[in-house]
Design an enzyme around this catalytic site. Sequence first.
Site, PDB file in Angstrom:
ATOM      1  CB  CYS A  50      -0.922   0.012   1.220  1.00  0.00           C
ATOM      2  SG  CYS A  50      -2.062  -1.390   1.273  1.00  0.00           S
ATOM      3  CG  HIS A  56      12.637  -1.333   2.531  1.00  0.00           C
ATOM      4  ND1 HIS A  56      12.483  -2.566   3.138  1.00  0.00           N
ATOM      5  CD2 HIS A  56      12.204  -1.497   1.252  1.00  0.00           C
ATOM      6  CE1 HIS A  56      11.986  -3.421   2.258  1.00  0.00           C
ATOM      7  NE2 HIS A  56      11.806  -2.809   1.122  1.00  0.00           N
ATOM      8  CG  HIS A 107      -4.536  20.300   4.989  1.00  0.00           C
ATOM      9  ND1 HIS A 107      -5.734  20.671   5.563  1.00  0.00           N
ATOM     10  CD2 HIS A 107      -4.106  21.371   4.269  1.00  0.00           C
ATOM     11  CE1 HIS A 107      -6.017  21.918   5.195  1.00  0.00           C
ATOM     12  NE2 HIS A 107      -5.052  22.353   4.424  1.00  0.00           N
ATOM     13  CG  HIS A 141      -2.651   3.424   3.846  1.00  0.00           C
ATOM     14  ND1 HIS A 141      -3.426   3.304   2.713  1.00  0.00           N
ATOM     15  CD2 HIS A 141      -2.474   2.155   4.311  1.00  0.00           C
ATOM     16  CE1 HIS A 141      -3.708   2.025   2.503  1.00  0.00           C
ATOM     17  NE2 HIS A 141      -3.146   1.316   3.460  1.00  0.00           N
ATOM     18  CG  ASN A 190      -6.748  -0.512   2.551  1.00  0.00           C
ATOM     19  OD1 ASN A 190      -6.181   0.138   1.673  1.00  0.00           O
ATOM     20  ND2 ASN A 190      -6.079  -1.246   3.411  1.00  0.00           N
TER      21      ASN A 190
END
Length: 524
Positions: free
Chosen positions: A249, A328, A412, A416, A449
């Site tokens: 995602c 990562h 703002h 996700h 989602n």
Amino acid sequence: MVGDGKPNAQGEPASSDSASAEQRSSSNNLPNFLLSVRLKYVKLGYHYLISHAMYLFLIPLLGLVSVHLSTLGVEDFLHLWNQLKFNLVTVILCSALMVFLATLYFMSRPRKVYLVDFACYKPEPARTCTLEIFMERSALAGTFTEENLAFQKKILERSGLGQKTYVPEAILRVPPNRCMAEARKEAEMVMFGAIDELLAKTGVKAKDIGILIVNCSLFNPTPSLSAMIVNHYKLRGNIRSYSLGGMGCSAGLISIDLGKQLLQVHPNSYALVVSMETLTLDWYFGNNRSMLVSNCLFRMGGAAILLSNRSADRRRSKYQLIHTVRTHKGADDKCYSCVFQEEDETKRIGVALSKDLMAVAGEALKTNITTLGPLVLPMSEQLLFFATLVARKMLKMKIKPYIPDFKLAFEHFCIHAGGRAVHDELEKNLDLTEWHMEPSRMTLFRFGNTSSSSLWYELAYTEAKGRVRKGDRTWQIAFGSGFKCNSAVWRALKTINPAKEKNPWMDEIHEFPVHVPKVAQIVS
């Protein structure tokens, strides 16, 4: 079956009836990632700041020179001219120095990347999947046990999804028609629908696009998704095209970062970024609960974004890309395997969510935010943060850590729409208000989602509400398999007038925000 250690709708492991309340509480929450900070990630943030903004040190120097020159009168200039006439070497050296400084400034300055506009795909009403339709089709599929049908129902009730999310036609059929042809049909519908709207909004011709980046985690056909777009729109032969697969995602912001890097080396270019996920071939019809959760959360959607490095596009662009920070955690085995596509015991393929997902997400978020902080926080916040950090780490003083106020850095927040629990925990850890979380919560409620494209539905919501003003800063943050956490920071170049906007929220924005009851109120 409830106590099998599998995660629920928020990515948290379900616990047995005998599990303690303390164990349930610890598994339900993200780690308080702002209370424990590793110095190497703070250092990394300042490394980014220095290496990417080296040219800024030349601006004060040029400013001081300009201020000094402004204080000189006519007689001073005449005197200087008389001195220079008889000293040719000085004139040449001064001229060479000015040329060198100007060249260094323009050569070291990165090209500005603008977001001209973006479009989010809104499926037709026939694709609407209410909670009742979802349960009806799941029962008619004939592959789920009664216990797991009840499990899915409970997950849906806790998920934060509403009654108007969308599922592809092949999944709603009885029996489901899961095949490559239907998957291509879904991909084309989403990609072409978003791109058609984007080209209409911007007026850019398909032949003008020099860079194409498509991300879709689970569906990677041959020819690629980017090739499907090139063929459909007859894009030029020398286009630089990329298809990113298996990146989860967070791939939407990876695509934005890749577009930014390419625009730094290819002048006067447009980059088209398409973020999406397909469901047709990836809907799970087995009874492994860790794989069933994704059915309850993921829904149909996609977005197309047009980036430009052309200075002429600045006046008509909506935003300028300020920062991208990628984290990562794949080197750690636990992080790598917490979201894993595999076969269950009946050889059905699904995406399993580990019981460690929430803890892994918290660590990735902590790293990303710690790195981003020095780039965006005002100096007052950084000084307070470092003062307490030095006192705790070096002077060994027992004082409460200072948590920076990110509301001073951003107007703002687009977080996700991965799950309700993550929204709750980020709201608490970052000390955000319901107003700040509203775009993320309403996107999860209205569209579910939609994977990597959810951030753009959230930004579209903010625009539809008329909240974006010139100069406002927006923080997009996403996380996904691997495990990765990525951020992008945008600055609005103009005030967005919702009356002139066309996005999937406009015809119903007056209905939002809606009240989503707490879990305890709706789950028996």
